[in-house]
Structure formats: C-alpha cells, structure tokens
Design a protein around this motif. Structure first.
Motif, PDB file in Angstrom:
ATOM      1  N   LEU B 196       0.838  -1.213   0.000  1.00 10.45           N
ATOM      2  CA  LEU B 196       0.000   0.000   0.000  1.00 10.45           C
ATOM      3  C   LEU B 196       0.870   1.259   0.000  1.00 10.45           C
ATOM      4  O   LEU B 196       0.565   2.236  -0.694  1.00 10.45           O
ATOM      5  CB  LEU B 196      -0.936   0.001   1.216  1.00 10.45           C
ATOM      6  CG  LEU B 196      -2.087  -1.017   1.161  1.00 10.45           C
ATOM      7  CD1 LEU B 196      -2.759  -1.152   2.521  1.00 10.45           C
ATOM      8  CD2 LEU B 196      -3.107  -0.616   0.093  1.00 10.45           C
ATOM      9  N   PHE B 231      -8.412  -5.675   1.578  1.00  9.30           N
ATOM     10  CA  PHE B 231      -7.160  -5.271   0.924  1.00  9.30           C
ATOM     11  C   PHE B 231      -7.448  -4.646  -0.442  1.00  9.30           C
ATOM     12  O   PHE B 231      -6.889  -3.592  -0.781  1.00  9.30           O
ATOM     13  CB  PHE B 231      -6.229  -6.483   0.787  1.00  9.30           C
ATOM     14  CG  PHE B 231      -4.898  -6.145   0.175  1.00  9.30           C
ATOM     15  CD1 PHE B 231      -4.095  -5.152   0.722  1.00  9.30           C
ATOM     16  CD2 PHE B 231      -4.436  -6.812  -0.952  1.00  9.30           C
ATOM     17  CE1 PHE B 231      -2.861  -4.831   0.161  1.00  9.30           C
ATOM     18  CE2 PHE B 231      -3.215  -6.505  -1.519  1.00  9.30           C
ATOM     19  CZ  PHE B 231      -2.422  -5.516  -0.965  1.00  9.30           C
ATOM     20  N   SER B 233     -10.040  -3.127  -1.335  1.00 10.63           N
ATOM     21  CA  SER B 233     -10.641  -1.822  -1.086  1.00 10.63           C
ATOM     22  C   SER B 233      -9.567  -0.780  -0.742  1.00 10.63           C
ATOM     23  O   SER B 233      -9.562   0.336  -1.269  1.00 10.63           O
ATOM     24  CB  SER B 233     -11.656  -1.959   0.048  1.00 10.63           C
ATOM     25  OG  SER B 233     -12.317  -0.750   0.273  1.00 10.63           O
ATOM     26  N   GLN B 234      -8.639  -1.153   0.126  1.00 17.18           N
ATOM     27  CA  GLN B 234      -7.555  -0.223   0.492  1.00 17.18           C
ATOM     28  C   GLN B 234      -6.689   0.099  -0.728  1.00 17.18           C
ATOM     29  O   GLN B 234      -6.258   1.240  -0.914  1.00 17.18           O
ATOM     30  CB  GLN B 234      -6.671  -0.827   1.590  1.00 17.18           C
ATOM     31  CG  GLN B 234      -7.365  -1.001   2.922  1.00 17.18           C
ATOM     32  CD  GLN B 234      -7.770   0.311   3.565  1.00 17.18           C
ATOM     33  OE1 GLN B 234      -7.237   1.353   3.243  1.00 17.18           O
ATOM     34  NE2 GLN B 234      -8.738   0.265   4.450  1.00 17.18           N
ATOM     35  N   ALA B 237      -8.284   2.708  -2.906  1.00 12.90           N
ATOM     36  CA  ALA B 237      -8.157   4.057  -2.345  1.00 12.90           C
ATOM     37  C   ALA B 237      -6.750   4.607  -2.569  1.00 12.90           C
ATOM     38  O   ALA B 237      -6.547   5.817  -2.606  1.00 12.90           O
ATOM     39  CB  ALA B 237      -8.502   4.041  -0.858  1.00 12.90           C
ATOM     40  N   THR B 259     -16.554  -0.663  -3.022  1.00  7.98           N
ATOM     41  CA  THR B 259     -15.547   0.388  -2.839  1.00  7.98           C
ATOM     42  C   THR B 259     -15.823   1.566  -3.762  1.00  7.98           C
ATOM     43  O   THR B 259     -15.723   2.726  -3.344  1.00  7.98           O
ATOM     44  CB  THR B 259     -14.136  -0.184  -3.087  1.00  7.98           C
ATOM     45  OG1 THR B 259     -13.928  -1.263  -2.185  1.00  7.98           O
ATOM     46  CG2 THR B 259     -13.071   0.879  -2.856  1.00  7.98           C
ATOM     47  N   LEU B 263     -16.476   5.231  -2.285  1.00  7.09           N
ATOM     48  CA  LEU B 263     -15.585   6.336  -2.659  1.00  7.09           C
ATOM     49  C   LEU B 263     -16.308   7.386  -3.516  1.00  7.09           C
ATOM     50  O   LEU B 263     -15.695   8.333  -3.994  1.00  7.09           O
ATOM     51  CB  LEU B 263     -14.338   5.805  -3.385  1.00  7.09           C
ATOM     52  CG  LEU B 263     -13.421   4.895  -2.548  1.00  7.09           C
ATOM     53  CD1 LEU B 263     -12.225   4.425  -3.381  1.00  7.09           C
ATOM     54  CD2 LEU B 263     -12.924   5.592  -1.281  1.00  7.09           C
TER      55      LEU B 263
END
Lengths: 288, 288
Positions: B196, B231, B233-234, B237, B259, B263
C-alpha cells in the motif's frame, strides 16, 4: 492522541494500538421489546445486551434509553447501574437530553464518553459544562444549528467551533472524539466520500480521535454488510479510531480486524488468528 | 492517466471511470485439469473459462499457458486464438518466456497488455522491444535482479528503472501498468502495508495505472475472502485501477463495486443496484 476512558476495573485507550468497538445495542430505536422493558423500568434486557456485547468483543458500551413517553433521566440512572452491575467496561452515555446525560454521568463510575454535542451554541452551552464537571470525554458531531452540510469544509467549521468551545472550558483535545457523520448512500451517492474527506481533514488539521455510526451509510441500500465492511475499512485508513457498531454483527468485527491486519497493525496476525480460532471453537460448540 | 487496451470489437480504458477486472482463470497453476488439456492442445477448457469469466464481469482476460513440459509459444498461439474465437475482450498475454509472449502478441488482434517485465536489465531487454514492436502496454513489477525488497523506497527504485527504460524505447507512461507486489500476510504481517505504501508513492510520483494479483495477500491465512475484500478496497483508495482477480469469486466482485460506491464513484449507486438485481435474478433462476 489518546482518549482515555475508564471503568472502576478497566482503562480503554482510544487512539492507541487497536480499533475500539462501542457496542450500540442498548438503544430502544427500532427495538420495541427493549423500549417496552425500559418504560416499565425492567432492566433485564439491558443487562443481557450488555453481557452479550462484551462477550462479542465490545470495548465500551453505549447506553441510550430514549423511548417515547419515558422518564429518560430516571431510566438512564437505572440503565447505567444495571450495565455496571454485570460488566466492567467504560460507558458511553447517550442522550439528546442534558438531564439524562447528567443522570448517566452521575451514576457512572469512572470516566465516561458523552454522546454527544454539536456546534450549535445552545447545545455546546448545555453539554460541555457537564463534560467538564464529570471529567468525561465527549463526541462532537460535525454540524451546527444551520444543519448538516454536504460540504466537508462546512463540516470542518463545525469541528473548529467545538474544538474552540471545549478549549474555552478547559476540556483538552484528547477528550474530544469527532463524528464526521455518515448518511445513507441511498439518498446521496457521495455521502460516504464526503464523510471520508472530512475525516482526512480532521486527521490532518487536528489529529483528533474519531468515531462514527458506520452502518448508517448503507441504510436502505441492498447488500448492506458488504458496503459496511468496505466503508469501515476506508474510514480506518482515514483515521477512524473507534466505531459505534453492533458487535454481534460478525461481518463488522471481521472488517475491522481484517483492516488492522492489512494496514500492518496486527503484529504476526495474532488478533486475526485468534478471532479465527474463536470462530472455529464457537462453530464446534454449536455442533456439539 | 489512461491505458488503452483493444480487441477488434472493444476498447478498455484502464484509469478511466471504473475499476478494470483482468480475469485470472486461464492459468494452469494449481489447475491440473487445465494443465493436462493444454499439454494435449485441447482448447475447450480455455474457451469455457473465457466465456465464463466474461459473463461474470471480466473486462480483460489474462492468458497463461505455462505448464511443465509444454511448448509454451505454440500453445500460447492456440490459446489466444481460442479465446478470441469465443469472446471479444482485450487480452493480457502472460508468460515468463519472451518467445511465448511474442507468439501471443502475434496471434492477438488489437492492443494487448503484456504480463510482465521487471527492472532486471536482462528482462527489460527481452520484453520491452516486444511491447514496442506490437504496440502493446506492459505490466511492470516493482523488483529487480537483486530480488524483492520489503522497503517501499527500494521498490520505487525498480519502478523508476522500468519507467526510464520504457521511455528510452519510446514507450509512453500511459502504456505502463505498475504492480507493486502483494505477498502473503502469513509470512510478513506488514506485507500488505508495504504494498500500500509503494502504491501511494507510485500514485504521487508518477500517477501511473496500477495492477495487482490481490488474493496473494491472503495465501495461507484463515478467512481469505475477508482479507481480500478489505485489501482490494484499500488498494483502490491508494490508486489501484485494475486487478488480476477471479471474476467468479463474488466476494471480490462485490468488494470492488462496494468500494466504488463508498468512494463516491458509482453515480446514483447504479452499478451497485444493477449487480444486486443481477444476483437476485441469478438466485431466482437457480431456484427455478
């Protein structure tokens, strides 16, 4: 930033290492059976809800007794005492009425969280002195007397008003927990994004702890638990340190633990593996 | 930044409005039946996998025929033709062998994605000229000949090497899709966080499109689908614009759509509601 809550037996540190679950079940909204019991002054359901939520992993319990036609202050006193008689976690005293808040704070041993204040001057004047008097922490909602804005900048103005009003009374920033407000995606497809953007700004400008009623976001939208999972996860990446959630909703509990794992905050995956083993044990027990 | 892929019938724009699903099923790793069919030159399973993935929502199909003892170039040629005979989506030509990549690119009509290159000079020399020659796009993996680093800064050095080598051959940045590498949380509880962080840096420094084999992150960890959901989803972003995933895994498909909704990218929740109604219709059909 650490917000410390206390019961006589336990300390809970919001903003420390782990995500803090505030159990939302003790609330008569849409729970007729609980509402009826509260009106009769029967605290058995409150006690059962308290025990069940703590067993499911709640770190703090929200106590709300706001049902129609109830003597809210007297009932809050009874409910707080009932919860303290069966569990040892800190409490979140939840009411729109200052006298009920004060009754809850008076009954509560330790350091409670007050739910809530907003930036309306009348509300600030009614609630913050109680927070100071009882040495509590308080949830600050990001709106004011003009209503709820869909503009993160306007929500931030409300946050600033609350921060300043608390400071003027000598309430430290560590005792403020901001709620950036999540509303249903069913009425505005940008409502989650507005909340997330406000959270980013609270984190950057103030580094305050933040709380949210996460599941509001999916109200009236199909497949709620998928949306709640992903939204909770995004909120945590943006600085959410505690949530008012239903600890009996395993998808929520899995969501915050999986997020801690994915964000590298669950050392050696210990919590995740523990939760998994606990799930297996419960499944085994259910079979036996 | 938009990476354009094409089949004779369709264009797919990575980095435009929606998340792009690259179906991963045409790959004999851990699929003995498919491996056996490929070795025999039998393309029926490949065709079935292609159709099924597109029906499930894949926008692009990855084609990998790397099984032990196979003539990979000849089989890649057959597999690419087989997939094109039954579907009309762009392809991702996936092989460790340059001759198999070239066979796939030669057989593929339109503009393909090459999977993959890394920052090893030998690999860059072998793969990038093919990308240029066939006017393809390419996945660049964030490691080099010294191996895979757990330090995001070192992964970024590999990304820079790939960006520079592509530029030297006249391959534009829009034709690079970076894979920041996800490994199992079972071996390092910070592996997702490292990925990430690298993604954040790729987004900030280069604004390139990014891809990931998302489910690697949960390999060997209990409750994989919960971790994959959070994960993915993160990652979204942090700038992930496409994923190599199994489109038959409904939890993954729900994760990316939820997601996008959370968002604020799913206007009037149209895709979410459509997916929900489709799920209901499929459930009804299964009952009938």
């Amino acid at each position: 930033m650490i917000t410390l809550l206390k019961s006589p037996q336990r300390e809970v540190k919001i903003g420390d290492s782990g995500f803090i679950v505030i159990g939302e079940r003790i609330n008569p909204t849409r729970r007729k059976k609980l509402a009826d019991a509260l009106i009769k002054g029967d605290m058995e359901q409150v006690k059962a809800d308290a025990i069940e939520q703590v067993q499911a992993g709640a770190h703090v319990l929200d106590v709300n007794v706001g049902a129609g036609g109830i003597d809210e202050a007297a009932t809050m006193d009874m409910a707080v005492r009932a919860v303290m008689s069966v569990t040892d976690v800190p409490l979140c005293i939840d009411s729109a009425k200052p006298d009920a808040l004060e009754a809850g704070l008076k009954a509560c041993a330790g350091k409670a969280l007050v739910n809530s204040v907003n930036a309306d001057p009348e509300k600030l004047k009614a609630v913050l002195p109680l927070v100071k008097k009882y040495n509590a922490a308080v949830i600050g909602l990001a709106y004011d007397e003009k209503g709820i804005s869909e503009n993160p900048e306007v929500r931030m103005t409300a946050v600033k008003t609350i921060v300043d009003a608390a400071a003027a009374l000598g309430i430290g920033r560590e005792d403020l927990v901001i709620d950036c407000l999540a509303f249903s995606l069913g009425t505005n497809h940008r409502s989650a994004a507005i909340c997330l953007e406000t959270m980013r700004q609270v984190k950057t400008q103030y580094d305050l702890n933040m709380v949210l009623g996460v599941s509001n976001v999916s109200f009236g939208v199909p497949n709620r638990s998928d949306i709640n999972t992903v939204f909770l996860s995004q909120c945590m990446a943006n600085g959410l340190t505690c949530g008012i959630i239903n600890p009996l909703d395993t998808s929520m509990m899995k969501a915050f633990m999986a997020t801690e794992l994915v964000l590298g905050r669950d050392k050696h995956s210990r919590n995740w593996n523990k939760y998994y083993r606990r799930g297996l044990a419960l499944a085994e027990a259910a079979k036996a």
